[in-house]
Design a protein around this motif. Structure first.
Motif, PDB file in Angstrom:
ATOM      1  N   ASP A  66      42.088  85.640  20.366  1.00 30.24           N
ATOM      2  CA  ASP A  66      42.707  86.583  19.432  1.00 30.24           C
ATOM      3  C   ASP A  66      43.283  87.786  20.168  1.00 30.24           C
ATOM      4  O   ASP A  66      44.380  88.257  19.851  1.00 30.24           O
ATOM      5  N   TYR A  75      47.033  90.836  12.144  1.00 32.02           N
ATOM      6  CA  TYR A  75      45.859  89.976  12.331  1.00 32.02           C
ATOM      7  C   TYR A  75      45.442  89.419  10.972  1.00 32.02           C
ATOM      8  O   TYR A  75      45.043  90.167  10.074  1.00 32.02           O
ATOM      9  N   THR A 121      48.676  80.764  16.428  1.00 29.47           N
ATOM     10  CA  THR A 121      47.525  80.275  15.676  1.00 29.47           C
ATOM     11  C   THR A 121      46.314  80.224  16.597  1.00 29.47           C
ATOM     12  O   THR A 121      46.393  79.707  17.710  1.00 29.47           O
ATOM     13  N   CYS A 122      45.173  80.760  16.135  1.00 28.30           N
ATOM     14  CA  CYS A 122      43.936  80.708  16.920  1.00 28.30           C
ATOM     15  C   CYS A 122      42.884  79.957  16.109  1.00 28.30           C
ATOM     16  O   CYS A 122      42.432  80.450  15.062  1.00 28.30           O
ATOM     17  N   VAL A 123      42.516  78.763  16.568  1.00 34.07           N
ATOM     18  CA  VAL A 123      41.574  77.924  15.826  1.00 34.07           C
ATOM     19  C   VAL A 123      40.473  77.415  16.741  1.00 34.07           C
ATOM     20  O   VAL A 123      40.572  77.472  17.971  1.00 34.07           O
ATOM     21  N   ARG A 124      39.422  76.876  16.109  1.00 28.01           N
ATOM     22  CA  ARG A 124      38.281  76.353  16.857  1.00 28.01           C
ATOM     23  C   ARG A 124      38.546  74.936  17.362  1.00 28.01           C
ATOM     24  O   ARG A 124      39.349  74.205  16.797  1.00 28.01           O
ATOM     25  N   THR A 137      46.010  77.016   7.437  1.00 24.19           N
ATOM     26  CA  THR A 137      46.198  77.899   8.595  1.00 24.19           C
ATOM     27  C   THR A 137      47.410  77.469   9.411  1.00 24.19           C
ATOM     28  O   THR A 137      48.263  78.283   9.776  1.00 24.19           O
ATOM     29  N   THR A 149      44.062  83.352  12.369  1.00 21.06           N
ATOM     30  CA  THR A 149      42.857  82.654  12.774  1.00 21.06           C
ATOM     31  C   THR A 149      42.123  82.173  11.534  1.00 21.06           C
ATOM     32  O   THR A 149      42.446  82.553  10.421  1.00 21.06           O
ATOM     33  N   ASN A 171      33.635  81.003  14.030  1.00 19.36           N
ATOM     34  CA  ASN A 171      34.963  81.547  14.308  1.00 19.36           C
ATOM     35  C   ASN A 171      35.373  81.231  15.741  1.00 19.36           C
ATOM     36  O   ASN A 171      34.537  81.107  16.626  1.00 19.36           O
ATOM     37  N   SER A 172      36.677  81.128  15.954  1.00 19.66           N
ATOM     38  CA  SER A 172      37.195  80.883  17.302  1.00 19.66           C
ATOM     39  C   SER A 172      37.016  82.140  18.150  1.00 19.66           C
ATOM     40  O   SER A 172      36.481  83.151  17.693  1.00 19.66           O
ATOM     41  N   VAL A 231      43.184  86.528   8.797  1.00 17.07           N
ATOM     42  CA  VAL A 231      42.079  85.562   8.815  1.00 17.07           C
ATOM     43  C   VAL A 231      42.163  84.694   7.565  1.00 17.07           C
ATOM     44  O   VAL A 231      42.311  85.194   6.453  1.00 17.07           O
TER      45      VAL A 231
END
Length: 637
Positions: free
Chosen positions: A353, A71, A107-110, A90, A368, A347-348, A73
């Motif tokens: 996640d 994980y 990938t975890c994004v807003r 990212t 993320t 944060n997303s 960030v």
């Protein structure tokens, strides 16, 4: 193989074309191909066209037994108004990990707000050869989640005003009869949401006809104190003229006017609820317990008291599913939620996640991004998001640029829409070195959580080797595990392979012994002061009378055990955006404190923070148009 030996998979050009030109030059794979590659089954997602899909939360149950991946960030140093390429980094890192180093990555994004998209900053799909595509769809409506939040937020706002209106114009009996009308057989029935209010009042009756006159009055009248209302309407547009408004001026509203205003949608508590909820049931409870104000006796009034918690959940039922997309190099992306980091927690979503970590498995990576500088987005990631999710990071990637460090070293102001001063486009190693105090402070802050830090030095065309080397040396001296010069904007994942290797190495040891910055059980003031002193290096905190009153009220209401979400400028460690570098010894002013009880945090307003941005003289929308012959969007950045 050394990172410099990787040949870009994309046909890169120099100079780098515009973001939208690059994005439209690559034909995205069908999203079903991306879903299959990441391990989703066909029934676990709903297609939104051929390039987007909503991922069902049921997939989390199927893969619950899988070990979590690593994980990571991504945060940043204190930025210039132009941004330092944190989203681009990212995405470039994930392209490097997946397309070049052959790691399973997600990938975890807003989701971007349309405020910045049409305002100053532009979109947030990355940049250059490190983008999420189709970037037009990501930066505009995507799958409608932000519109759902706008609708839900404003439904609650309408419910507040209309309830006060009806209570002011009806007797107790008439109000009760309209809230619980009899059917054709003369039988009354409580709506399911009404049982929540009855339970809150300590009334254990389920038949409306059994209530005493006193119980009928307590049930029917919320007696909202208009002055206490904190819930405002929202719109996902930068519109400064909606910051302060008067509602109820129509003749049919019988003089029921009050002062209010609009915030930008991504600052709505409902956005924070979406980002922090763990499933539909959790989201329903969080939406219902959102506090909109208090009654005339000082007791909190919630969305469920207004009878609207269930309806809000219905409006949000599809929004809780993350949206699957892809990068330019066909690595998978989950886009979900989009709270700002300066006026929200930045944060997303938790669910994206959680799904991602199980899908990539033990040897994979979920990357993320935390919004703005690490003093804001990363701090909230650690102390708010990690508390909600139960997850802890294996590594922090801290993005730095020569441009921002020159600004922190005493360079001229950087102003959006104004050409950069020549100090930023010519070599000046001493200016960079002087600014590295900001980088060192952020590294120090990140290490307080017990997590290793890798610095990503995002290279711009005008940067020189000597300037970049100065940053690398300063980062290592400040305690970073590694510092890597990156060229992912111009080369895609090939330009971030070195960063990917550094992240893999940083994550290769035992799980870090993560620690929160503060215990939520200490007082509200103690939590605020811990953040102010440990993250910002303030000498102390000053509370305005409004803040003192709110702290007393929220403590009395039992909300004092919630974590803290500071609403503060992103342009300085302090409350003063003009204080660059690594200021210390200042007094941090707390103007007000508000509660996001449904989301699960209190947010102090530091200085003169605005929750509705304005448009500049020349907004981005001047450059945006449509080619009516091809249907292609033009000028989006």
């Amino acid at each position: 193989m050394a990172a410099t030996e990787y040949k870009p998979l994309l046909p890169v050009k120099q100079p780098v074309p515009s973001d939208i030109e690059i994005a439209q030059s690559v034909e995205p794979a069908h999203i079903a191909k991306i879903a299959e590659a990441v391990g989703l089954l066909p029934h676990e997602y709903d297609l939104y066209g051929t390039h987007k899909a909503k991922v069902k939360l049921s997939v989390r149950d199927r893969v619950a037994g899988n070990p979590d991946g690593k994980y990571v960030v991504v945060a940043g140093i204190t930025p210039t108004p132009l941004g330092e390429g944190k989203s681009t980094t990212t995405i470039g890192l994930c392209q490097a990990l997946g397309a070049y180093l052959k790691k399973k990555v997600l990938t975890c994004v807003r989701q971007p707000s349309q405020g910045p998209t049409f305002g100053i900053k532009g979109g947030a799909a990355g940049g250059g050869y490190s983008q999420v595509i189709p970037m037009e769809e990501m930066n505009l409506h995507l799958t409608g989640d932000i519109h759902a939040i706008t609708a839900a937020n404003n439904l609650l706002a309408a419910a507040i005003d209309v309830r006060m209106f009806h209570e002011a114009n009806q007797t107790d009996e008439a109000l009760f009869n309209r809230l619980c009308p009899a059917d054709k057989q003369g039988k009354r029935k409580f709506a399911a949401v009404m049982l929540r209010r009855l339970a809150k009042l300590g009334i254990d009756k389920t038949d409306p006809d059994e209530l005493t006159p006193e119980e009928r009055r307590d049930f029917s009248r919320l007696d909202i104190d208009p002055v206490s209302i904190t819930w405002r309407r929202v719109i996902d547009t930068n519109d400064r003229f909606l910051r302060s408004i008067t509602v109820g001026q129509g003749p049919e509203e019988k003089g029921a006017t009050r002062s209010s205003g609009f915030d930008i949608t991504v600052s709505s508590e409902i956005m924070a609820v979406l980002a922090l909820a763990t499933d539909l049931g959790d989201m329903r409870e969080r939406l219902g317990r959102m506090v909109v104000g208090n009654d005339t006796k000082g007791r909190p009034v919630t969305a469920d008291d207004l009878g609207v918690g269930g309806a809000l959940t219905v409006l949000m039922k599809d929004a809780i599913m993350p949206t699957l997309m892809q990068t330019l190099e066909q690595t998978p992306v989950l886009v979900h939620a989009g709270p700002f980091a300066n006026i929200a927690h930045g944060n997303s979503s938790v669910v994206a996640d959680q799904i991602g970590l199980k899908l990539v498995g033990e040897d994979g990576f979920v990357v993320t991004e935390a919004g703005f500088g690490a003093d804001i987005g990363m701090e909230k990631f650690m102390n708010i998001k990690c508390r909600a999710s139960g997850l802890t990071p294996d590594c922090v990637v801290l993005v730095a640029t020569v441009r921002a460090l020159k600004m922190h070293g005493g360079g001229p102001p950087v102003v959006a829409g104004t050409p950069l001063h020549h100090d930023y486009t010519t070599e000046n190693v001493p200016l960079v070195t002087d600014g590295c105090c900001n980088l060192a402070r952020h590294i120090e802050n990140a290490r307080k959580y017990g997590v290793p830090v890798v610095v990503a030095i995002n290279r711009f065309a005008s940067d020189t080797d000597a300037e970049l080397q100065a940053i690398k040396e300063a980062a290592l001296a400040a305690g970073a595990s590694d510092a890597v010069i990156c060229a992912h904007h111009g080369l895609g994942g090939a330009g971030a392979v070195g960063l990917g290797e550094a992240v893999i190495k940083a994550c290769s040891g035992p799980k870090p012994e993560f620690k929160f910055l503060y215990d939520v059980n200490i007082s509200i003031k103690e939590k605020i002061e811990t953040i102010a002193k440990e993250m910002y290096h303030a000498a102390g905190v000053e509370y305005k009378p409004e803040a003192e009153a709110q702290i007393e009220k929220y403590t009395r209401m039992g909300f004092d055990k919630l974590p803290i979400c500071m609403a503060k400028t992103q342009y300085s460690f302090s409350h003063d955006a003009s204080l660059k570098g690594a200021p210390s010894g200042f007094i941090l002013p707390i103007r007000d404190v508000r509660a996001s009880v449904g989301a699960g945090f209190l947010y102090p307003l530091v200085g003169n923070m605005m929750t509705m941005p304005g448009l500049p003289t020349r907004p981005c929308f001047y450059d945006i148009d449509l080619d009516t012959a091809t249907g292609k969007v033009l000028g989006l950045s």
